[in-house]
Design an enzyme around this catalytic site. Structure first.
Site, PDB file in Angstrom:
ATOM      1  N   PHE A 132       0.924  -1.219  -0.032  1.00 27.90           N
ATOM      2  CA  PHE A 132      -0.141   0.049   0.163  1.00 27.90           C
ATOM      3  C   PHE A 132       0.837   1.206   0.013  1.00 27.90           C
ATOM      4  CE2 PHE A 132      -2.485   3.461   1.542  1.00 27.90           C
ATOM      5  CZ  PHE A 132      -3.685   3.198   1.057  1.00 27.90           C
ATOM      6  N   ASP A 217       9.119   2.142   1.529  1.00 23.61           N
ATOM      7  CA  ASP A 217       8.263   3.104   2.148  1.00 23.61           C
ATOM      8  C   ASP A 217       8.174   3.058   3.637  1.00 23.61           C
ATOM      9  OD1 ASP A 217       5.827   3.997   2.940  1.00 23.61           O
ATOM     10  OD2 ASP A 217       4.682   3.470   1.118  1.00 23.61           O
ATOM     11  N   LYS A 246       3.320  10.039   8.261  1.00 22.06           N
ATOM     12  CA  LYS A 246       2.498   9.533   9.494  1.00 22.06           C
ATOM     13  C   LYS A 246       3.112  10.197  10.900  1.00 22.06           C
ATOM     14  CE  LYS A 246       0.098   5.307   7.671  1.00 22.06           C
ATOM     15  NZ  LYS A 246      -1.359   6.025   7.568  1.00 22.06           N
TER      16      LYS A 246
END
Ligand SMILES: Cc1ncc(COP(=O)(O)O)c(C=O)c1O
Length: 395
Positions: A132, A217, A246
Protein backbone atom coordinates in the site's frame (compact mmCIF):
# COMPACT_ATOMS: atom_id res chain seq x y z
CA UNK A 1 -22.42 24.62 20.26
CA UNK A 2 -20.44 21.85 18.55
CA UNK A 3 -21.50 21.29 14.93
CA UNK A 4 -22.65 17.69 14.71
CA UNK A 5 -24.46 17.93 11.36
CA UNK A 6 -22.02 16.24 8.93
CA UNK A 7 -24.28 16.21 5.83
CA UNK A 8 -22.20 18.81 3.95
CA UNK A 9 -19.23 16.42 3.83
CA UNK A 10 -18.62 14.07 0.90
CA UNK A 11 -19.44 10.50 1.85
CA UNK A 12 -16.07 8.89 1.04
CA UNK A 13 -16.20 6.18 3.69
CA UNK A 14 -18.50 4.74 6.32
CA UNK A 15 -18.02 6.69 9.55
CA UNK A 16 -19.80 6.23 12.88
CA UNK A 17 -22.05 9.13 13.95
CA UNK A 18 -19.48 10.50 16.39
CA UNK A 19 -17.83 13.92 16.29
CA UNK A 20 -14.58 14.17 18.24
CA UNK A 21 -13.88 17.40 20.02
CA UNK A 22 -10.83 16.84 22.22
CA UNK A 23 -7.80 14.61 22.58
CA UNK A 24 -5.29 14.07 25.36
CA UNK A 25 -2.56 11.41 25.25
CA UNK A 26 -4.24 8.07 24.54
CA UNK A 27 -7.73 9.48 25.01
CA UNK A 28 -10.32 11.12 22.76
CA UNK A 29 -13.55 12.82 23.82
CA UNK A 30 -16.62 13.16 21.59
CA UNK A 31 -19.21 15.95 21.44
CA UNK A 32 -21.41 14.09 23.95
CA UNK A 33 -18.56 13.94 26.47
CA UNK A 34 -17.90 10.20 26.04
CA UNK A 35 -14.21 9.21 26.25
CA UNK A 36 -12.42 6.63 24.10
CA UNK A 37 -9.09 4.84 24.56
CA UNK A 38 -7.39 5.35 21.21
CA UNK A 39 -5.27 2.51 19.81
CA UNK A 40 -5.53 3.87 16.26
CA UNK A 41 -4.07 7.35 16.85
CA UNK A 42 -4.99 8.74 13.46
CA UNK A 43 -3.60 5.58 11.78
CA UNK A 44 -0.23 5.65 13.54
CA UNK A 45 0.07 9.40 13.04
CA UNK A 46 -0.06 10.77 16.59
CA UNK A 47 3.19 9.13 17.65
CA UNK A 48 3.32 11.14 20.89
CA UNK A 49 -0.43 10.86 21.56
CA UNK A 50 -3.13 13.51 21.26
CA UNK A 51 -2.08 17.14 21.66
CA UNK A 52 1.28 16.41 23.31
CA UNK A 53 2.98 19.40 24.92
CA UNK A 54 6.13 19.40 22.71
CA UNK A 55 3.99 19.66 19.56
CA UNK A 56 1.48 22.11 21.00
CA UNK A 57 4.37 24.34 22.11
CA UNK A 58 6.24 24.04 18.80
CA UNK A 59 3.10 24.92 16.81
CA UNK A 60 2.16 27.85 19.04
CA UNK A 61 5.68 29.26 18.98
CA UNK A 62 6.07 28.84 15.23
CA UNK A 63 2.57 30.18 14.47
CA UNK A 64 3.37 33.36 16.35
CA UNK A 65 6.64 33.69 14.44
CA UNK A 66 6.05 32.60 10.84
CA UNK A 67 3.28 30.39 9.46
CA UNK A 68 4.21 30.46 5.81
CA UNK A 69 6.60 32.22 3.49
CA UNK A 70 6.70 30.38 0.17
CA UNK A 71 8.42 27.25 -1.09
CA UNK A 72 10.44 29.61 -3.28
CA UNK A 73 12.36 30.54 -0.10
CA UNK A 74 14.08 28.55 2.61
CA UNK A 75 12.68 28.67 6.12
CA UNK A 76 14.40 27.73 9.37
CA UNK A 77 12.31 24.73 10.63
CA UNK A 78 12.39 23.20 7.13
CA UNK A 79 16.19 23.29 7.06
CA UNK A 80 16.48 22.07 10.66
CA UNK A 81 14.11 19.13 10.14
CA UNK A 82 15.93 18.06 6.97
CA UNK A 83 19.21 18.01 8.93
CA UNK A 84 17.66 16.02 11.77
CA UNK A 85 16.27 13.42 9.33
CA UNK A 86 19.53 13.04 7.43
CA UNK A 87 21.52 12.70 10.68
CA UNK A 88 19.14 10.01 11.99
CA UNK A 89 18.87 8.05 8.72
CA UNK A 90 22.29 8.31 7.11
CA UNK A 91 20.63 9.46 3.88
CA UNK A 92 21.54 12.89 2.51
CA UNK A 93 18.68 15.03 1.23
CA UNK A 94 15.01 15.64 1.93
CA UNK A 95 11.97 17.00 0.09
CA UNK A 96 8.92 17.68 2.30
CA UNK A 97 5.38 16.92 1.18
CA UNK A 98 1.89 17.41 2.60
CA UNK A 99 0.74 13.83 2.39
CA UNK A 100 2.27 10.39 2.49
CA UNK A 101 1.05 9.46 -0.98
CA UNK A 102 2.68 12.63 -2.31
CA UNK A 103 6.02 11.55 -0.80
CA UNK A 104 5.70 8.18 -2.56
CA UNK A 105 4.65 9.92 -5.77
CA UNK A 106 7.90 11.90 -5.45
CA UNK A 107 9.90 8.69 -4.94
CA UNK A 108 8.36 7.24 -8.10
CA UNK A 109 9.18 10.40 -10.07
CA UNK A 110 12.74 10.40 -8.72
CA UNK A 111 13.25 6.75 -9.71
CA UNK A 112 11.86 7.40 -13.22
CA UNK A 113 14.10 10.44 -13.67
CA UNK A 114 17.07 8.42 -12.40
CA UNK A 115 16.19 5.58 -14.80
CA UNK A 116 15.93 8.06 -17.68
CA UNK A 117 19.35 9.48 -16.88
CA UNK A 118 21.29 6.42 -15.76
CA UNK A 119 19.59 3.29 -17.11
CA UNK A 120 18.68 4.13 -20.68
CA UNK A 121 15.10 5.19 -19.95
CA UNK A 122 14.25 2.44 -17.47
CA UNK A 123 11.01 3.37 -15.70
CA UNK A 124 9.53 0.24 -14.15
CA UNK A 125 9.36 -0.12 -10.41
CA UNK A 126 8.86 -3.63 -9.04
CA UNK A 127 6.38 -3.50 -6.14
CA UNK A 128 4.79 -6.09 -3.86
CA UNK A 129 1.45 -7.88 -3.93
CA UNK A 130 -0.76 -6.41 -1.19
CA UNK A 131 1.53 -3.39 -0.75
CA UNK A 132 0.00 0.00 0.00
CA UNK A 133 1.56 3.26 -1.13
CA UNK A 134 -1.34 5.73 -1.31
CA UNK A 135 -4.37 6.91 -3.27
CA UNK A 136 -2.96 9.11 -6.02
CA UNK A 137 -3.14 7.50 -9.46
CA UNK A 138 0.54 6.48 -9.52
CA UNK A 139 0.64 5.27 -5.90
CA UNK A 140 -2.59 3.29 -6.42
CA UNK A 141 -0.93 1.69 -9.43
CA UNK A 142 2.15 0.93 -7.32
CA UNK A 143 -0.05 -0.62 -4.60
CA UNK A 144 -1.02 -4.27 -4.72
CA UNK A 145 -4.30 -3.87 -2.87
CA UNK A 146 -6.97 -6.37 -3.84
CA UNK A 147 -9.66 -4.83 -6.04
CA UNK A 148 -7.67 -1.72 -6.92
CA UNK A 149 -6.38 -3.14 -10.21
CA UNK A 150 -9.74 -2.34 -11.85
CA UNK A 151 -10.33 1.07 -10.26
CA UNK A 152 -9.85 4.40 -12.09
CA UNK A 153 -8.65 2.74 -15.27
CA UNK A 154 -6.36 3.14 -17.11
CA UNK A 155 -3.69 2.61 -14.49
CA UNK A 156 -0.28 4.25 -14.54
CA UNK A 157 1.88 1.58 -16.23
CA UNK A 158 5.21 0.27 -15.02
CA UNK A 159 4.57 -1.43 -11.67
CA UNK A 160 5.08 -5.21 -12.03
CA UNK A 161 4.07 -6.98 -8.81
CA UNK A 162 5.74 -9.85 -6.97
CA UNK A 163 4.95 -11.70 -3.74
CA UNK A 164 6.54 -10.30 -0.57
CA UNK A 165 9.60 -12.23 0.65
CA UNK A 166 10.07 -13.98 -2.70
CA UNK A 167 13.54 -12.99 -3.91
CA UNK A 168 13.45 -15.26 -6.97
CA UNK A 169 10.25 -13.53 -8.13
CA UNK A 170 11.90 -10.11 -7.76
CA UNK A 171 14.91 -11.38 -9.69
CA UNK A 172 12.63 -12.61 -12.50
CA UNK A 173 10.75 -9.29 -12.59
CA UNK A 174 13.93 -7.20 -13.03
CA UNK A 175 14.77 -6.43 -16.64
CA UNK A 176 16.32 -3.67 -18.75
CA UNK A 177 13.28 -1.44 -18.12
CA UNK A 178 13.56 -1.72 -14.30
CA UNK A 179 14.64 1.37 -12.39
CA UNK A 180 13.82 0.32 -8.81
CA UNK A 181 12.20 -2.02 -6.33
CA UNK A 182 9.81 -0.43 -3.83
CA UNK A 183 8.26 -1.93 -0.71
CA UNK A 184 7.20 -1.40 2.90
CA UNK A 185 9.38 -3.07 5.56
CA UNK A 186 6.08 -4.13 7.14
CA UNK A 187 2.93 -4.11 5.04
CA UNK A 188 0.63 -2.23 7.40
CA UNK A 189 -2.59 -1.75 5.46
CA UNK A 190 -2.38 -5.33 4.18
CA UNK A 191 -2.70 -6.52 7.78
CA UNK A 192 0.83 -6.19 9.25
CA UNK A 193 2.97 -8.61 7.24
CA UNK A 194 6.73 -8.25 7.65
CA UNK A 195 9.36 -8.31 4.96
CA UNK A 196 11.85 -10.61 6.66
CA UNK A 197 15.24 -9.16 7.61
CA UNK A 198 16.89 -11.80 5.40
CA UNK A 199 14.69 -10.80 2.43
CA UNK A 200 15.54 -7.12 2.90
CA UNK A 201 19.26 -7.93 3.07
CA UNK A 202 19.08 -10.12 -0.03
CA UNK A 203 17.03 -7.49 -1.82
CA UNK A 204 19.59 -4.83 -0.97
CA UNK A 205 22.36 -7.03 -2.38
CA UNK A 206 20.31 -7.88 -5.48
CA UNK A 207 19.39 -4.27 -6.29
CA UNK A 208 23.04 -3.26 -5.93
CA UNK A 209 24.17 -6.12 -8.14
CA UNK A 210 21.62 -5.26 -10.84
CA UNK A 211 22.33 -1.52 -10.61
CA UNK A 212 18.81 -0.43 -9.62
CA UNK A 213 17.40 1.57 -6.70
CA UNK A 214 15.91 0.24 -3.49
CA UNK A 215 13.02 2.42 -2.28
CA UNK A 216 11.58 1.80 1.16
CA UNK A 217 8.17 3.14 2.06
CA UNK A 218 8.75 3.79 5.77
CA UNK A 219 5.58 5.82 6.12
CA UNK A 220 4.11 3.44 8.66
CA UNK A 221 7.28 1.77 9.96
CA UNK A 222 9.47 4.87 10.33
CA UNK A 223 9.66 7.38 13.18
CA UNK A 224 10.22 4.82 15.92
CA UNK A 225 7.12 2.70 15.27
CA UNK A 226 9.04 -0.61 15.25
CA UNK A 227 11.34 0.22 18.17
CA UNK A 228 14.11 1.58 15.92
CA UNK A 229 14.07 4.98 14.25
CA UNK A 230 13.52 3.35 10.84
CA UNK A 231 12.31 -0.14 9.99
CA UNK A 232 15.32 -0.86 7.76
CA UNK A 233 17.65 -0.72 10.78
CA UNK A 234 16.46 -4.17 11.93
CA UNK A 235 17.93 -5.67 8.75
CA UNK A 236 21.11 -3.62 8.97
CA UNK A 237 20.68 -2.16 5.48
CA UNK A 238 20.18 1.31 4.00
CA UNK A 239 17.88 2.12 1.07
CA UNK A 240 18.73 4.56 -1.74
CA UNK A 241 15.41 6.32 -1.25
CA UNK A 242 12.93 6.28 1.61
CA UNK A 243 9.64 7.95 2.33
CA UNK A 244 8.48 9.07 5.77
CA UNK A 245 5.11 10.30 6.93
CA UNK A 246 2.42 9.55 9.50
CA UNK A 247 4.35 10.00 12.78
CA UNK A 248 6.73 12.54 11.25
CA UNK A 249 4.35 15.45 11.95
CA UNK A 250 3.01 13.99 15.19
CA UNK A 251 -0.55 14.74 14.01
CA UNK A 252 -0.11 17.49 11.43
CA UNK A 253 0.08 16.74 7.69
CA UNK A 254 3.75 16.27 6.92
CA UNK A 255 5.68 13.66 4.95
CA UNK A 256 9.08 13.45 3.35
CA UNK A 257 10.99 12.01 0.44
CA UNK A 258 14.55 11.22 1.57
CA UNK A 259 17.37 10.14 -0.75
CA UNK A 260 21.06 9.52 -1.07
CA UNK A 261 22.86 12.45 -2.65
CA UNK A 262 24.00 10.41 -5.67
CA UNK A 263 20.46 9.49 -6.68
CA UNK A 264 18.93 12.97 -6.17
CA UNK A 265 18.56 13.96 -9.80
CA UNK A 266 15.60 16.36 -9.79
CA UNK A 267 16.27 19.45 -11.87
CA UNK A 268 14.63 22.78 -11.07
CA UNK A 269 10.90 22.52 -11.73
CA UNK A 270 10.70 18.70 -11.65
CA UNK A 271 9.24 18.65 -8.16
CA UNK A 272 7.53 21.20 -5.89
CA UNK A 273 4.23 22.40 -4.48
CA UNK A 274 2.70 25.38 -2.69
CA UNK A 275 2.73 23.94 0.83
CA UNK A 276 5.93 21.88 0.65
CA UNK A 277 8.23 22.49 3.61
CA UNK A 278 5.74 24.78 5.33
CA UNK A 279 7.39 26.15 8.53
CA UNK A 280 4.42 25.40 10.77
CA UNK A 281 4.37 21.72 9.82
CA UNK A 282 8.13 21.27 9.82
CA UNK A 283 8.35 22.91 13.27
CA UNK A 284 6.05 20.13 14.51
CA UNK A 285 8.31 17.61 12.75
CA UNK A 286 11.36 19.00 14.55
CA UNK A 287 9.59 18.56 17.91
CA UNK A 288 8.80 14.92 17.02
CA UNK A 289 12.41 14.22 15.99
CA UNK A 290 13.72 15.67 19.27
CA UNK A 291 11.33 13.56 21.38
CA UNK A 292 12.01 10.29 19.50
CA UNK A 293 15.74 10.98 19.66
CA UNK A 294 15.76 11.34 23.47
CA UNK A 295 17.92 8.71 25.18
CA UNK A 296 15.86 5.65 26.03
CA UNK A 297 12.78 6.61 23.96
CA UNK A 298 13.21 3.91 21.30
CA UNK A 299 14.19 1.25 23.84
CA UNK A 300 10.96 2.10 25.65
CA UNK A 301 8.97 1.65 22.42
CA UNK A 302 10.55 -1.79 21.93
CA UNK A 303 9.74 -2.76 25.54
CA UNK A 304 6.18 -1.49 25.37
CA UNK A 305 5.76 -3.28 22.04
CA UNK A 306 6.96 -6.54 23.61
CA UNK A 307 4.49 -6.06 26.45
CA UNK A 308 1.60 -5.40 24.04
CA UNK A 309 2.59 -8.47 21.99
CA UNK A 310 2.67 -10.60 25.16
CA UNK A 311 -0.79 -9.38 26.26
CA UNK A 312 -2.22 -9.98 22.77
CA UNK A 313 -0.67 -13.46 22.73
CA UNK A 314 -2.40 -14.24 26.04
CA UNK A 315 -5.67 -13.05 24.51
CA UNK A 316 -5.16 -15.21 21.44
CA UNK A 317 -4.59 -18.26 23.69
CA UNK A 318 -8.06 -17.75 25.12
CA UNK A 319 -9.92 -16.76 21.96
CA UNK A 320 -7.79 -18.30 19.19
CA UNK A 321 -5.63 -16.63 16.57
CA UNK A 322 -2.09 -15.28 16.62
CA UNK A 323 0.03 -12.14 16.83
CA UNK A 324 2.35 -10.59 14.23
CA UNK A 325 4.29 -7.39 13.72
CA UNK A 326 7.08 -5.49 15.39
CA UNK A 327 7.38 -2.80 18.07
CA UNK A 328 4.11 -0.91 18.32
CA UNK A 329 2.79 -1.99 14.93
CA UNK A 330 1.05 -5.23 15.80
CA UNK A 331 -1.84 -7.30 14.50
CA UNK A 332 -4.03 -9.87 16.12
CA UNK A 333 -4.81 -12.55 13.55
CA UNK A 334 -8.43 -13.52 14.26
CA UNK A 335 -8.53 -16.43 11.77
CA UNK A 336 -12.15 -15.53 10.94
CA UNK A 337 -13.85 -12.41 9.56
CA UNK A 338 -15.05 -10.87 12.84
CA UNK A 339 -12.80 -7.78 12.79
CA UNK A 340 -15.44 -5.20 11.81
CA UNK A 341 -17.83 -6.55 14.46
CA UNK A 342 -15.12 -6.34 17.14
CA UNK A 343 -14.20 -2.79 16.07
CA UNK A 344 -17.84 -1.67 16.38
CA UNK A 345 -18.45 -3.31 19.74
CA UNK A 346 -15.14 -2.05 21.13
CA UNK A 347 -16.07 1.48 20.07
CA UNK A 348 -19.39 1.21 21.89
CA UNK A 349 -17.36 0.33 24.98
CA UNK A 350 -14.99 3.24 24.52
CA UNK A 351 -12.06 1.60 22.70
CA UNK A 352 -10.82 2.52 19.22
CA UNK A 353 -9.07 -0.23 17.26
CA UNK A 354 -8.75 -0.88 13.54
CA UNK A 355 -9.41 -3.88 11.29
CA UNK A 356 -7.37 -3.36 8.09
CA UNK A 357 -8.93 -6.60 6.82
CA UNK A 358 -11.87 -8.55 8.19
CA UNK A 359 -9.78 -11.29 9.78
CA UNK A 360 -7.37 -9.16 11.82
CA UNK A 361 -7.11 -6.22 14.17
CA UNK A 362 -4.27 -3.71 13.99
CA UNK A 363 -2.84 -1.85 16.98
CA UNK A 364 -1.05 1.48 16.48
CA UNK A 365 -1.11 3.24 19.86
CA UNK A 366 0.99 6.30 20.60
CA UNK A 367 4.65 5.41 21.08
CA UNK A 368 4.44 6.55 24.71
CA UNK A 369 1.33 4.51 25.56
CA UNK A 370 1.47 3.20 29.15
CA UNK A 371 1.24 -0.40 30.33
CA UNK A 372 -1.86 0.57 32.30
CA UNK A 373 -3.51 1.76 29.07
CA UNK A 374 -2.51 -1.48 27.34
CA UNK A 375 -4.09 -3.42 30.23
CA UNK A 376 -7.27 -1.34 29.90
CA UNK A 377 -7.39 -2.00 26.16
CA UNK A 378 -6.89 -5.74 26.66
CA UNK A 379 -9.64 -5.87 29.30
CA UNK A 380 -12.17 -4.24 26.93
CA UNK A 381 -11.07 -6.38 23.98
CA UNK A 382 -11.25 -9.54 26.06
CA UNK A 383 -14.86 -8.73 26.99
CA UNK A 384 -15.79 -7.89 23.41
CA UNK A 385 -14.12 -11.02 22.04
CA UNK A 386 -15.92 -13.15 24.61
CA UNK A 387 -19.24 -11.72 23.38
CA UNK A 388 -18.44 -12.20 19.70
CA UNK A 389 -16.18 -15.27 19.60
CA UNK A 390 -17.88 -17.54 22.16
CA UNK A 391 -21.31 -17.64 20.42
CA UNK A 392 -19.61 -18.10 17.01
CA UNK A 393 -17.62 -21.06 18.36
CA UNK A 394 -20.73 -22.61 19.92
CA UNK A 395 -22.42 -22.76 16.49
C1 LIG B 1 2.99 2.41 3.97
C2 LIG B 1 2.05 3.49 3.52
N1 LIG B 1 2.38 4.25 2.47
C3 LIG B 1 1.57 5.24 2.04
C4 LIG B 1 0.37 5.51 2.66
C5 LIG B 1 -0.50 6.60 2.11
O1 LIG B 1 -0.73 7.55 3.05
P1 LIG B 1 -1.73 8.78 2.90
O2 LIG B 1 -3.09 8.20 2.69
O3 LIG B 1 -1.61 9.44 4.22
O4 LIG B 1 -1.28 9.61 1.78
C6 LIG B 1 -0.01 4.74 3.76
C7 LIG B 1 -1.28 4.99 4.45
O5 LIG B 1 -1.74 4.25 5.29
C8 LIG B 1 0.85 3.71 4.21
O6 LIG B 1 0.53 2.92 5.25
Amino acid sequence: MTQTDTSALMEITSRPPIVFTEGNGSWLTDSAGKTYLDFVQGWAVNCLGHSPKPIVDALAKQAARLINCSPAFYNEPMARLASLITQASGLDQVFFTNSDAEANEGAIKLARKWGALHRAGAFEIVTMDHGFHGRTLATMSASGKAGWDKLFEPKVPGFPKVPLNDLAAVERAIGPRTAAVMLEPIQGEAGVFEASDAFLRDLRALTKRRGILLILDEIQTGMGRTGRFFGFEHAGIAPDVMTLGKGLGGGVPLAALVAKREVMCFAHGDQGGTFNGNPLMTAAGCAVMVEIGRPGFLAQVAETGAYLAERLTQLSRVHGGGVRGRGLLLALDLKRPIGPQLVERARDRGLLINAPRPDCLRFMPSLNVSRAEIDQMIAILDRVMTEVVAPAMAK
